[in-house]
Design a protein around this motif. Structure first.
Motif, PDB file in Angstrom:
ATOM      1  N   ARG A 392       0.789  -1.102   0.234  1.00  0.00           N
ATOM      2  CA  ARG A 392       0.090  -0.093  -0.021  1.00  0.00           C
ATOM      3  C   ARG A 392       0.992   1.321   0.048  1.00  0.00           C
ATOM      4  NH1 ARG A 392      -2.444   1.239   4.282  1.00  0.00           N
ATOM      5  NH2 ARG A 392      -1.645  -0.368   5.463  1.00  0.00           N
ATOM      6  N   VAL A 393       0.651   2.221  -0.998  1.00  0.00           N
ATOM      7  CA  VAL A 393       1.306   3.390  -1.057  1.00  0.00           C
ATOM      8  C   VAL A 393       0.541   4.531  -0.140  1.00  0.00           C
ATOM      9  CG1 VAL A 393       1.879   5.420  -2.600  1.00  0.00           C
ATOM     10  CG2 VAL A 393       2.025   3.184  -3.330  1.00  0.00           C
ATOM     11  N   ILE A 394       1.181   4.866   0.917  1.00  0.00           N
ATOM     12  CA  ILE A 394       0.550   5.963   1.776  1.00  0.00           C
ATOM     13  C   ILE A 394       1.037   7.279   1.701  1.00  0.00           C
ATOM     14  CG2 ILE A 394      -0.048   4.071   3.562  1.00  0.00           C
ATOM     15  CD1 ILE A 394       2.135   4.890   5.143  1.00  0.00           C
ATOM     16  N   GLY A 395       2.088   7.599   0.923  1.00  0.00           N
ATOM     17  CA  GLY A 395       2.678   9.007   0.607  1.00  0.00           C
ATOM     18  C   GLY A 395       3.620   8.783  -0.510  1.00  0.00           C
ATOM     19  N   CYS A 396       3.632   9.986  -1.063  1.00  0.00           N
ATOM     20  CA  CYS A 396       4.450  10.396  -2.216  1.00  0.00           C
ATOM     21  C   CYS A 396       5.081  11.597  -1.982  1.00  0.00           C
ATOM     22  CB  CYS A 396       3.470  10.338  -3.600  1.00  0.00           C
ATOM     23  SG  CYS A 396       4.320  10.599  -5.101  1.00  0.00           S
ATOM     24  N   ASP A 397       6.211  11.769  -2.421  1.00  0.00           N
ATOM     25  CA  ASP A 397       7.264  12.869  -2.096  1.00  0.00           C
ATOM     26  C   ASP A 397       6.788  13.882  -0.981  1.00  0.00           C
ATOM     27  OD1 ASP A 397       8.701  12.435  -4.344  1.00  0.00           O
ATOM     28  OD2 ASP A 397       7.537  13.544  -5.689  1.00  0.00           O
ATOM     29  N   GLY A 398       6.594  12.868   0.301  1.00  0.00           N
ATOM     30  CA  GLY A 398       6.255  13.694   1.597  1.00  0.00           C
ATOM     31  C   GLY A 398       4.726  14.087   1.740  1.00  0.00           C
ATOM     32  N   ARG A 399       3.925  13.901   0.924  1.00  0.00           N
ATOM     33  CA  ARG A 399       2.554  14.217   0.891  1.00  0.00           C
ATOM     34  C   ARG A 399       2.101  12.908   1.228  1.00  0.00           C
ATOM     35  NH1 ARG A 399       1.611  17.662  -4.693  1.00  0.00           N
ATOM     36  NH2 ARG A 399       3.698  18.804  -4.688  1.00  0.00           N
ATOM     37  N   PRO A 400       0.863  12.779   2.162  1.00  0.00           N
ATOM     38  CA  PRO A 400       0.012  11.932   2.328  1.00  0.00           C
ATOM     39  C   PRO A 400      -0.517  11.691   1.273  1.00  0.00           C
ATOM     40  CG  PRO A 400      -0.562  13.681   3.634  1.00  0.00           C
ATOM     41  CD  PRO A 400       0.499  14.193   3.147  1.00  0.00           C
ATOM     42  N   ILE A 401      -1.030  10.103   0.928  1.00  0.00           N
ATOM     43  CA  ILE A 401      -1.909   9.717  -0.120  1.00  0.00           C
ATOM     44  C   ILE A 401      -2.961   8.822   0.552  1.00  0.00           C
ATOM     45  CG2 ILE A 401      -2.114   8.201  -2.131  1.00  0.00           C
ATOM     46  CD1 ILE A 401      -0.472  10.696  -2.616  1.00  0.00           C
ATOM     47  N   ALA A 402      -4.320   9.409   0.406  1.00  0.00           N
ATOM     48  CA  ALA A 402      -5.415   8.582   0.945  1.00  0.00           C
ATOM     49  C   ALA A 402      -6.188   7.877  -0.326  1.00  0.00           C
ATOM     50  CB  ALA A 402      -6.297   9.658   1.845  1.00  0.00           C
ATOM     51  N   ALA A 403      -6.122   8.404  -1.524  1.00  0.00           N
ATOM     52  CA  ALA A 403      -7.043   7.588  -2.577  1.00  0.00           C
ATOM     53  C   ALA A 403      -6.166   7.728  -3.837  1.00  0.00           C
ATOM     54  CB  ALA A 403      -8.056   8.934  -2.644  1.00  0.00           C
ATOM     55  N   LEU A 404      -6.609   6.892  -4.758  1.00  0.00           N
ATOM     56  CA  LEU A 404      -5.935   6.586  -5.936  1.00  0.00           C
ATOM     57  C   LEU A 404      -5.797   7.958  -6.946  1.00  0.00           C
ATOM     58  CD1 LEU A 404      -4.773   4.626  -8.061  1.00  0.00           C
ATOM     59  CD2 LEU A 404      -7.307   4.370  -8.948  1.00  0.00           C
ATOM     60  N   GLY A 405      -6.721   8.838  -6.982  1.00  0.00           N
ATOM     61  CA  GLY A 405      -6.816   9.905  -7.741  1.00  0.00           C
ATOM     62  C   GLY A 405      -5.593  10.934  -7.199  1.00  0.00           C
ATOM     63  N   GLU A 406      -5.453  10.984  -5.873  1.00  0.00           N
ATOM     64  CA  GLU A 406      -4.299  11.917  -5.299  1.00  0.00           C
ATOM     65  C   GLU A 406      -3.010  11.485  -5.873  1.00  0.00           C
ATOM     66  OE1 GLU A 406      -4.304  11.889  -1.106  1.00  0.00           O
ATOM     67  OE2 GLU A 406      -6.444  12.361  -1.317  1.00  0.00           O
ATOM     68  N   LEU A 407      -2.765  10.039  -6.104  1.00  0.00           N
ATOM     69  CA  LEU A 407      -1.438   9.360  -6.374  1.00  0.00           C
ATOM     70  C   LEU A 407      -1.055   9.851  -7.894  1.00  0.00           C
ATOM     71  CD1 LEU A 407       1.121   8.075  -5.971  1.00  0.00           C
ATOM     72  CD2 LEU A 407      -0.128   5.999  -6.341  1.00  0.00           C
ATOM     73  N   GLU A 408      -2.264   9.462  -8.742  1.00  0.00           N
ATOM     74  CA  GLU A 408      -2.277   9.352 -10.274  1.00  0.00           C
ATOM     75  C   GLU A 408      -2.084  11.037 -10.462  1.00  0.00           C
ATOM     76  OE1 GLU A 408      -2.081   7.290 -12.370  1.00  0.00           O
ATOM     77  OE2 GLU A 408      -3.118   5.323 -11.756  1.00  0.00           O
ATOM     78  N   SER A 409      -2.551  11.981  -9.778  1.00  0.00           N
ATOM     79  CA  SER A 409      -2.650  13.169 -10.147  1.00  0.00           C
ATOM     80  C   SER A 409      -1.298  13.787 -10.168  1.00  0.00           C
ATOM     81  CB  SER A 409      -3.528  13.937  -9.371  1.00  0.00           C
ATOM     82  OG  SER A 409      -4.754  13.797  -9.888  1.00  0.00           O
ATOM     83  N   HIS A 410      -0.705  13.294  -8.773  1.00  0.00           N
ATOM     84  CA  HIS A 410       0.623  13.699  -8.602  1.00  0.00           C
ATOM     85  C   HIS A 410       1.686  13.144  -9.523  1.00  0.00           C
ATOM     86  CE1 HIS A 410       4.005  15.207  -5.785  1.00  0.00           C
ATOM     87  NE2 HIS A 410       4.494  14.199  -5.996  1.00  0.00           N
ATOM     88  N   LEU A 411       1.616  11.946  -9.892  1.00  0.00           N
ATOM     89  CA  LEU A 411       2.389  11.313 -10.907  1.00  0.00           C
ATOM     90  C   LEU A 411       2.659  11.923 -12.234  1.00  0.00           C
ATOM     91  CD1 LEU A 411       1.897   7.545 -10.340  1.00  0.00           C
ATOM     92  CD2 LEU A 411       3.717   8.928  -8.973  1.00  0.00           C
ATOM     93  N   LEU A 412       1.342  12.878 -12.620  1.00  0.00           N
ATOM     94  CA  LEU A 412       1.136  13.091 -14.085  1.00  0.00           C
ATOM     95  C   LEU A 412       2.107  14.418 -13.856  1.00  0.00           C
ATOM     96  CD1 LEU A 412      -2.522  13.072 -14.856  1.00  0.00           C
ATOM     97  CD2 LEU A 412      -0.751  11.833 -15.872  1.00  0.00           C
ATOM     98  N   VAL A 413       2.324  15.072 -12.894  1.00  0.00           N
ATOM     99  CA  VAL A 413       3.004  16.314 -13.021  1.00  0.00           C
ATOM    100  C   VAL A 413       4.435  16.426 -12.581  1.00  0.00           C
ATOM    101  CG1 VAL A 413       0.920  17.599 -12.654  1.00  0.00           C
ATOM    102  CG2 VAL A 413       2.408  17.024 -10.571  1.00  0.00           C
ATOM    103  N   ALA A 414       4.909  15.326 -11.915  1.00  0.00           N
ATOM    104  CA  ALA A 414       6.110  15.063 -11.411  1.00  0.00           C
ATOM    105  C   ALA A 414       7.053  15.004 -12.688  1.00  0.00           C
ATOM    106  CB  ALA A 414       6.208  13.609 -10.521  1.00  0.00           C
ATOM    107  N   ALA A 415       8.457  15.019 -12.158  1.00  0.00           N
ATOM    108  CA  ALA A 415       9.655  15.047 -13.315  1.00  0.00           C
ATOM    109  C   ALA A 415       9.985  13.708 -13.704  1.00  0.00           C
ATOM    110  CB  ALA A 415      10.688  16.017 -13.029  1.00  0.00           C
ATOM    111  N   LYS A 416      10.878  13.342 -13.209  1.00  0.00           N
ATOM    112  CA  LYS A 416      11.590  11.898 -13.775  1.00  0.00           C
ATOM    113  C   LYS A 416      11.320  10.922 -12.813  1.00  0.00           C
ATOM    114  CE  LYS A 416      14.784  14.062 -16.404  1.00  0.00           C
ATOM    115  NZ  LYS A 416      16.439  14.311 -16.639  1.00  0.00           N
ATOM    116  N   ALA A 417      11.129  11.037 -11.403  1.00  0.00           N
ATOM    117  CA  ALA A 417      10.844  10.183 -10.414  1.00  0.00           C
ATOM    118  C   ALA A 417      10.216  10.740  -9.224  1.00  0.00           C
ATOM    119  CB  ALA A 417      12.059   9.379 -10.133  1.00  0.00           C
TER     120      ALA A 417
END
Length: 538
Positions: A392-417
């Motif tokens: 289970r992914v609970i955070g991304c780049d220091g931001r808490p992730i509670a739902a799929l949309g939050e993670l997918e939205s963040h992955l779209l705007v991130a640079a290389k990793a």
């Protein structure tokens, strides 16, 4: 007085101050006058559409589709009776006759007649231009093997074909006269005879126009609008004039009503002779049905509430055409553009490849917060990815992730990793996983294509799920014609405008969008890049 005194006190430099203040005051006055004019137009439109009633539409259609008129065959006793009824309505509206010899009628083929009336234009620069609004009033009488779908020998009342269209145009007349409307352009109302006999009436008028044919800048043909189903109104012919679609969409469509901008445009009604004569021409209808050219096309089967919606929409379109600063120019290519070509030209783009080599799933109800890892694909990196199905992914780049949309939205705007905080099935402590990303960041998340028939407009060919565009509600097929209230020249200009907004750090932009004829404004919340990147794209 205060400006003059201030100028005197400041001496030579005062003239600049006075001019600047005067210009500011002029601009404010001009802006206020534009707002007042827009408000006045909206008030006039609201008043006009309010006059359209179910009772009047049913009255017109019921009279024309009564058995006493014996199916209104062109030149017949019933056809002449229908002409007298229409002429009476035009006379009562005090419209100016536009037939022959100062009369409403233009006679042809011995005992057939078109009926024509004018609402004069009021703008000295535009009054000589004409918007033609027409409907045919004849039908097939008792039917024949050539024109009936059977059985023949019975009265074919033609309630939908085309008592409904005549009723709608008469209601447009009544609406505009009731509010004492003064159009900028002249409006010519035409009630055609002989349509069922190979468009005799409209062909005759084009050959022998009672107003200069070159003055007719656009034509609207209303044919069969009495069977609105599922709220779908077909608007054909928008591709015969550059920009016609934009002039026929609306912010006022009632809930549940939508426009089908059909690419089908053929020689099947009175729009055709005008189009062949070089006039951008629209045809409005609610489609064929099982009662078409049968004795069963009776008034009891009309959707009169739907006719009211169609007529109110037509009032808006006619007023917009009559008052537009400029009307669409003729587009001959509209003749050869078919529905099958539309499938090719308007085809959406395929989805973009996923940026992450992972398939995710939203957590089930009652599960802990986070996003479930379902599948991990092989990556091209030197090290295997430390993710396993069930994590289970609970955070991304220091931001808490509670739902799929939050993670997918963040992955779209991130640079290389990105750096994921991951919890395994049995582990109590999260671990950090560096997730490489493919492709470029997407801060807007949509693709579009120009339409040659609609300058200054693009249609959306792809919307990336979870992107800013998707969150705003943009969809494939939507048409965009303004950003933050301002038009753009073409697809490249739109790209530059959006890129400028992104580069300036804007947090939101407004898109004017048309979807199936309905116009609305979408607020797009722009996401900042997750990391600085020179590769950020739309």
């Amino acid at each position: 007085m205060r400006i003059a005194w201030f100028g005197k006190w400041r001496g030579r430099g005062a003239r600049f101050v006075i001019v600047a203040l005067a210009a500011t005051n002029w601009l404010a006055t001009w802006s206020a006058s534009c707002v007042r004019a827009a408000d006045a137009r909206e008030a006039a439109l609201s008043a006009a559409v309010a006059t359209v009633t179910v009772g009047e539409l049913l009255g017109h259609a019921g009279t024309l589709a009564d058995d006493a008129l014996e199916g209104r065959e062109a030149g017949s006793r019933g056809g002449l009776a229908a002409a007298r009824y229409i002429e009476g309505r035009l006379s009562a509206a005090r419209l100016r006759p536009a037939g022959e010899a100062g009369a409403f009628a233009q006679r042809f083929n011995s005992n057939m007649q078109n009926l024509l009336a004018v609402l004069p234009g009021s703008d000295p620069q535009l009054a000589d231009e004409v918007v033609l609004v027409g409907a045919h009033y004849d039908h097939v009488g008792y039917g024949s093997r050539a024109n009936s779908n059977g059985p023949i020998g019975y009265i074919h009342n033609g309630a939908d074909d085309n008592a409904s269209g005549v009723a709608a145009v008469l209601e447009i007349v009544d609406a505009l006269v009731t509010i004492d409307y003064r159009p900028r352009r002249t409006i010519l109302f035409a009630f055609w005879d002989g349509e069922e006999k190979n468009l005799l009436g409209s062909r005759h008028w084009v050959r022998r126009p009672t107003l200069p044919l070159k003055s007719v800048k656009t034509a609207v043909n209303v044919d069969m609008v009495g069977r609105l189903r599922d709220g779908v109104l077909t608007v054909g012919g928008t591709r015969t004039g550059y920009g016609s679609r934009r002039l026929t969409c609306s912010e006022r469509l009632p809930a549940g009503m939508r426009l089908d901008y059909s690419w089908e445009f053929k020689e099947n009604s009175d729009h055709w002779p005008l189009f062949e004569a070089g006039v951008p021409s629209l045809v409005i209808n609610t489609g064929l049905h099982d009662d078409y050219h049968r004795p069963s096309d009776d008034v009891e089967k009309l959707n009169v509430a739907g006719m009211r919606q169609v007529s109110q929409y037509l009032v808006e379109v006619v007023m917009r055409l009559a008052d537009a600063d400029e009307l669409p120019k003729y587009r001959a290519a509209g003749r050869g553009e078919t529905p099958s070509l539309a499938v090719v030209r308007e085809a959406p783009l395929p989805p973009l490849p996923a940026r992450a080599p992972v398939e995710w799933a939203a957590r089930a109800a009652g599960d802990p917060a986070g996003v479930l890892v379902v599948t991990v694909r092989t990556t091209a990196g030197p090290e295997p990815l430390d993710l396993r199905p069930g994590d289970r992914v609970i955070g991304c780049d220091g931001r808490p992730i509670a739902a799929l949309g939050e993670l997918e939205s963040h992955l779209l705007v991130a640079a290389k990793a990105v750096r994921l905080q991951v919890v395994g099935r049995e582990a109590d402590q999260p671990r950090e996983v560096v997730l490489p990303l493919a492709g470029k960041p997407l801060r807007f998340g949509a693709s579009w294509r120009a339409d040659e028939s609609e300058p200054g407009t693009v249609f959306v060919t792809r919307v990336v799920p979870y992107s800013a565009a998707a969150r705003a509600g943009l969809a494939v097929g939507d048409r965009i014609d303004a950003v933050d209230g301002a038009p753009f020249a073409d697809a490249a200009d739109l790209l530059a405008r959006l890129q400028e907004s992104l580069d300036s750090g804007a947090r939101e932009l407004a898109l004017r969008v048309e979807r199936q004829g309905r116009v609305r404004t979408l607020a797009v919340e722009l996401t900042s890049p997750a990391e600085p990147s020179r590769d950020a794209t739309l």
